[in-house]
Structures are given as C-alpha cells and as structure tokens.
Design a protein around this motif. Structure first.
Motif, PDB file in Angstrom:
ATOM      1  N   ARG A  20      17.809 -20.683  38.891  1.00 26.09           N
ATOM      2  CA  ARG A  20      19.271 -20.683  38.786  1.00 26.09           C
ATOM      3  C   ARG A  20      19.798 -22.048  38.353  1.00 26.09           C
ATOM      4  O   ARG A  20      20.698 -22.139  37.512  1.00 26.09           O
ATOM      5  N   ARG A  21      19.231 -23.102  38.907  1.00 22.68           N
ATOM      6  CA  ARG A  21      19.671 -24.449  38.529  1.00 22.68           C
ATOM      7  C   ARG A  21      19.338 -24.739  37.064  1.00 22.68           C
ATOM      8  O   ARG A  21      20.116 -25.392  36.359  1.00 22.68           O
ATOM      9  N   ARG A  23      19.196 -22.489  34.647  1.00 20.90           N
ATOM     10  CA  ARG A  23      20.150 -21.741  33.826  1.00 20.90           C
ATOM     11  C   ARG A  23      21.543 -22.372  33.850  1.00 20.90           C
ATOM     12  O   ARG A  23      22.238 -22.383  32.838  1.00 20.90           O
ATOM     13  N   ARG A  24      21.935 -22.902  35.010  1.00 16.23           N
ATOM     14  CA  ARG A  24      23.241 -23.564  35.091  1.00 16.23           C
ATOM     15  C   ARG A  24      23.284 -24.805  34.202  1.00 16.23           C
ATOM     16  O   ARG A  24      24.348 -25.209  33.723  1.00 16.23           O
ATOM     17  N   ALA A  25      22.124 -25.387  33.953  1.00 13.54           N
ATOM     18  CA  ALA A  25      22.044 -26.574  33.097  1.00 13.54           C
ATOM     19  C   ALA A  25      22.008 -26.204  31.618  1.00 13.54           C
ATOM     20  O   ALA A  25      21.832 -27.081  30.754  1.00 13.54           O
ATOM     21  N   ARG A  85      25.965 -10.305  31.605  1.00 17.90           N
ATOM     22  CA  ARG A  85      26.346 -11.557  30.940  1.00 17.90           C
ATOM     23  C   ARG A  85      25.751 -11.688  29.543  1.00 17.90           C
ATOM     24  O   ARG A  85      26.160 -12.546  28.764  1.00 17.90           O
ATOM     25  N   THR A  87      22.769 -12.770  28.789  1.00 15.28           N
ATOM     26  CA  THR A  87      22.084 -14.057  28.717  1.00 15.28           C
ATOM     27  C   THR A  87      20.599 -13.847  29.021  1.00 15.28           C
ATOM     28  O   THR A  87      20.190 -12.797  29.509  1.00 15.28           O
ATOM     29  N   GLU A  89      17.328 -14.578  31.148  1.00 14.28           N
ATOM     30  CA  GLU A  89      16.983 -14.995  32.504  1.00 14.28           C
ATOM     31  C   GLU A  89      15.644 -15.725  32.552  1.00 14.28           C
ATOM     32  O   GLU A  89      15.484 -16.696  33.284  1.00 14.28           O
TER      33      GLU A  89
END
Length: 235
Positions: A20-21, A23-25, A85, A87, A89
């Motif tokens: 998750r981190r 992908r957030r980046a 979304r 996107t 994963e």
C-alpha cells in the motif's frame, strides 16, 4: 513488439502494508523471477508502466534498469488490477533472454463480417502460442467474413506471424456463428406485463366490489336499529 525501457527501485517492504505504501508513492509493486534466479522485489513507476501496457498490451516486453545496477528483459506473467480505480495492484515479471522461446496467451481479434442474420460467439478471446521473447505479437487475427450460421473458427484458422507457432489445440474453438433470433422469438421470451390502464381498471373494480359489500353488510344493522326504536315507543 518493441521493448520499453523502464526504471525500477529495489523494494524492501513486503506484505499488504508495504504494498500500500508503494502504491501511495505512485509505484507498482512487482517481482522479477525466472531462469533459476532468486525472486527480486522491485517497484515500477505506475504512470510509465500503465502507458506501456495500454499501448503494447499484456505481453509488452520491458527492458528494466534497477537502481542497484541490474539490467534485465522481462515479460508480464500476471497483472493484478483494481477494477474500481483501474490501477495496477501488483505485477509478476518473467525474466527472458533474446532468442529465447516463450509460451504466452495472445489476444485474438475477429475481422470481417459474418453472413446476414447471424450472431458471433467469441468462445476464446486469447490463444496460446510460442514465440521469440522479443517478437511476441500484441494480437492475432481470424476472419469471419461471410460465414453462415453453424460455422466455427478454430485455432487452426488463426493467422500466425512468421516465427510464431501454435501451442494450443488446433481444434480449439475460437468463435462460433449462430443464427440471430427472430423478432417473434425475442417477443416470446419477454415476460407479460400489465399495462397501466389494465392496472387502473383492476383497482377501480376492486374498490367498487368493496363498496357494494360494505353497503350490503350495513343494511341489516340499520333495520335492526329501527325495530329497537319502535319497541321503545310502544313501551
């Protein structure tokens, strides 16, 4: 299909939290494996990766340059997407070498038009083929031009580019041509629905019947009341 150069960074965080981190980046978690090598976890720039897949398809060849100095060629083996979304994963990337043969699933596109009053059923939209890792086609084509109902297109009918070999069963059905249903057949499958006028008439009929029943039920009670009054007067 030409290769796409893309940079990558080694990934040290694993598990759902680390993914998750990543992908957030703005990056896509990925893993490189194959040729007996130990799997290597990397992060790819999400925007560049998405653009390459949109243009070249799921079999896009990547020339990956990792920041630790590693340079490899790889093909996507499995891509996980977020359907809401839209996107990416996670991506599994298979290491390949120039001149190496690989077996992959390639999309099949139907060309031409079948005979009038027919429907086309696309039984398999991909086909397994073997090709040079650097020359995997982005799609294959099969003609349905003029086909009548009852005909089929099999894997053997699909046009293969030079150097590409069929890995699937040659008799595998790719598409089937069926007769289109007539207007009468379609109408017969529709459920019967009451019209608004019929519903209104039915409602009015029910209300009239209820009023009549109420009136009839009330008459005896009124008559009984009059007899009681008369009895009191006489008394």
């Amino acid at each position: 299909m030409s290769e796409v150069k893309i940079s990558a960074e080694p990934r040290t965080e694993f598990g759902k939290g680390g993914a998750r981190r990543t992908r957030r980046a703005g990056k896509v978690p990925a893993v490189l494996y194959g040729h007996g090598e130990k799997p290597k976890h990397i992060a790819l720039p999400a925007r560049e990766f998405a653009a390459a897949i949109r243009k070249g398809g799921a079999n896009q060849l990547f020339a990956i340059e990792v920041s630790d100095g590693t340079q490899v060629l790889a093909l996507p083996k499995a891509i996980q997407r977020d359907p809401i979304r839209d996107t990416f994963e996670h991506v599994d990337l298979l290491l390949v070498r120039r001149g190496e043969k690989v077996t992959v699933e390639v999309p099949v596109q139907l060309t031409g038009e079948a005979a009038k009053d027919t429907l086309i059923v696309h039984d398999h939209d991909t086909l397994s083929v073997t090709a040079d890792a650097t020359k995997v086609p982005d799609h294959l084509e099969a003609s349905i031009e003029g086909l009548e109902a009852g005909n089929q297109v099999t894997a053997a009918d699909v046009e293969l580019p030079a150097g590409v070999e069929l890995a699937a069963d040659a008799e595998q059905t790719v598409a089937s041509v069926t007769a289109a249903p007539t207007a009468e057949q379609l109408e017969a499958t529709l459920p019967e629905v009451e019209t608004a006028d019929e519903e209104v008439e039915a409602g009015v009929g029910e209300e009239t019947a209820e009023s009549s029943e109420g009136a009839e039920a009330g008459e005896p009670a009124a008559a009984g009341g009059e007899e009681t009054a008369e009895a009191k007067t006489e008394a």
